[in-house]
Design a protein around this motif. Structure first.
Motif, PDB file in Angstrom:
ATOM      1  N   GLN A   1      35.741  26.766 140.622  1.00  9.49           N
ATOM      2  CA  GLN A   1      35.498  27.536 139.405  1.00  9.49           C
ATOM      3  C   GLN A   1      34.260  28.411 139.544  1.00  9.49           C
ATOM      4  O   GLN A   1      34.261  29.587 139.165  1.00  9.49           O
TER       5      GLN A   1
ATOM      6  N   THR B   1      35.002  31.239 141.947  1.00  3.75           N
ATOM      7  CA  THR B   1      35.804  32.275 141.301  1.00  3.75           C
ATOM      8  C   THR B   1      34.928  33.171 140.429  1.00  3.75           C
ATOM      9  O   THR B   1      35.037  34.402 140.466  1.00  3.75           O
ATOM     10  N   ALA B   2      34.062  32.554 139.641  1.00  4.59           N
ATOM     11  CA  ALA B   2      33.194  33.326 138.752  1.00  4.59           C
ATOM     12  C   ALA B   2      32.249  34.228 139.547  1.00  4.59           C
ATOM     13  O   ALA B   2      32.061  35.408 139.209  1.00  4.59           O
TER      14      ALA B   2
ATOM     15  N   SER C   1      32.671  35.312 142.619  1.00  3.92           N
ATOM     16  CA  SER C   1      33.475  36.341 143.284  1.00  3.92           C
ATOM     17  C   SER C   1      33.689  37.533 142.367  1.00  3.92           C
ATOM     18  O   SER C   1      33.521  38.693 142.777  1.00  3.92           O
ATOM     19  N   ARG C   2      34.060  37.249 141.138  1.00  2.39           N
ATOM     20  CA  ARG C   2      34.325  38.336 140.189  1.00  2.39           C
ATOM     21  C   ARG C   2      33.058  39.106 139.855  1.00  2.39           C
ATOM     22  O   ARG C   2      33.088  40.331 139.691  1.00  2.39           O
ATOM     23  N   ARG C   3      31.946  38.406 139.756  1.00  5.06           N
ATOM     24  CA  ARG C   3      30.679  39.097 139.514  1.00  5.06           C
ATOM     25  C   ARG C   3      30.320  40.027 140.666  1.00  5.06           C
ATOM     26  O   ARG C   3      29.681  41.065 140.469  1.00  5.06           O
TER      27      ARG C   3
ATOM     28  N   GLY D   1      32.585  41.516 142.473  1.00  2.79           N
ATOM     29  CA  GLY D   1      33.666  42.475 142.650  1.00  2.79           C
ATOM     30  C   GLY D   1      34.721  42.052 143.650  1.00  2.79           C
ATOM     31  O   GLY D   1      35.481  42.880 144.149  1.00  2.79           O
TER      32      GLY D   1
ATOM     33  N   GLU E   1      37.989  39.957 143.849  1.00  7.29           N
ATOM     34  CA  GLU E   1      38.976  39.269 143.026  1.00  7.29           C
ATOM     35  C   GLU E   1      39.620  38.127 143.813  1.00  7.29           C
ATOM     36  O   GLU E   1      40.216  38.345 144.867  1.00  7.29           O
ATOM     37  N   PRO E   2      39.477  36.892 143.361  1.00 10.96           N
ATOM     38  CA  PRO E   2      40.041  35.748 144.086  1.00 10.96           C
ATOM     39  C   PRO E   2      41.558  35.714 143.995  1.00 10.96           C
ATOM     40  O   PRO E   2      42.145  36.152 143.004  1.00 10.96           O
ATOM     41  N   ARG E   3      42.175  35.150 145.038  1.00 13.58           N
ATOM     42  CA  ARG E   3      43.625  34.980 145.048  1.00 13.58           C
ATOM     43  C   ARG E   3      43.942  33.530 145.393  1.00 13.58           C
ATOM     44  O   ARG E   3      43.395  32.968 146.339  1.00 13.58           O
TER      45      ARG E   3
ATOM     46  N   ARG F   1      43.472  28.461 147.806  1.00 17.99           N
ATOM     47  CA  ARG F   1      42.727  29.715 147.771  1.00 17.99           C
ATOM     48  C   ARG F   1      42.908  30.501 149.062  1.00 17.99           C
ATOM     49  O   ARG F   1      42.807  29.961 150.169  1.00 17.99           O
TER      50      ARG F   1
ATOM     51  N   SER G   1      35.382  36.516 150.611  1.00 16.08           N
ATOM     52  CA  SER G   1      35.573  35.260 149.877  1.00 16.08           C
ATOM     53  C   SER G   1      34.925  34.086 150.609  1.00 16.08           C
ATOM     54  O   SER G   1      34.420  33.154 149.972  1.00 16.08           O
TER      55      SER G   1
END
Length: 259
Positions: A43, A46-47, A49-51, A53, A55-57, A63, A69
């Protein structure tokens, strides 16, 4: 009689709330006998990663890890998540040592070949250094593994924490009576995901096949249950899924996995 070893895997969701960290680490620190901790951190990864830029897959609960990543995974798993747990356990008198599979060559893996799905820098475990881990346990050290391994040639690999826990329990089963415990936010595997009281007390292989056929098992639970059955088939003595309270003696609400 072989000594008992408990291999406990905790989900990354527990690290997001201080109260959950405290309840789990207190239960784990009080667990008697030899023990190993394995933790996630998905979790937070993921957070972050998005911060950043990125995007997790995730496919079927696993994962996909490209180069960016992997950097995030190392930051979170081996850094923030691992040291948060270790510091808390040390405060409770539990002599935890945070490690990845690369440390002391404890877990070696092979990069998963690209097939229909290219998982990137994801490792499938090739070997566990059981004597090295046994030496740590004999010295009174509680290994706390993050979800990273290595290939022996300098490459870190993201590896499913449930799988790491299972393989550790299997590798140590020659010298220990091993118990594998998967702790997460539910009291066990639920018959109805909307009803927290619908815990299934025991799941064998036939029941698992029936639950899958009826679509009663959530996607994230599939790899966990797969690892449970593999562990039992390879010599692990007991496998349980439930909330941290199941680490407390006499706690009855949990799911036992049996062959």
């Amino acid at each position: 009689m072989k000594p008992v070893l408990s291999v406990v895997k905790i989900g990354g969701a527990f690290l997001e709330e201080p109260g959950l960290v405290e309840s789990f680490t207190s239960a784990f620190a009080s667990l008697e006998g030899h023990k190993i901790l394995v933790h996630g951190g998905g979790q937070r990864a993921t957070a972050l990663s998005r911060r950043l830029g990125v995007e997790p897959r995730v496919v079927d609960g696993r994962r996909i890890t490209d180069a960016d990543s992997l950097e995030v995974a190392v930051m979170v798993y081996a850094g923030w998540a691992n040291k948060t747990l270790v510091a808390r356990l040390q405060s409770l008198g539990c002599n935890a040592l945070g490690v990845s599979g690369a440390d002391a060559g404890l877990i070696r893996a092979l990069k998963r070949p690209a097939g229909e799905i290219d998982y990137g820098f994801v490792g499938d475990i090739a070997s566990v250094n059981a004597p090295g881990i046994a030496n740590l346990l004999a010295a009174g050290i509680v290994p706390a593994f993050c979800a990273l391994t290595h290939d022996g040639r300098g490459q870190l690999l993201n590896t499913n924490a449930d799988t790491i826990a299972s393989e550790l329990a299997v590798a140590m089963s020659d010298k220990f009576t091993t118990r594998l415990l998967y702790c997460f936010e539910k009291a066990g595997v639920l018959r109805d995901v909307s009803d927290p009281g619908s815990v299934i007390p025991r799941i064998d292989a036939a029941a698992y096949a029936d639950l899958r056929a009826k679509g009663k098992v959530a996607a994230g639970m599939l790899p966990k249950l797969h690892n449970c059955f593999q562990a039992l088939e390879k010599g692990v003595d007991q496998v349980f899924i439930g909330a941290p309270e199941m680490l407390t003696p006499g706690h009855a609400i949990q799911t036992e996995i049996t062959l």
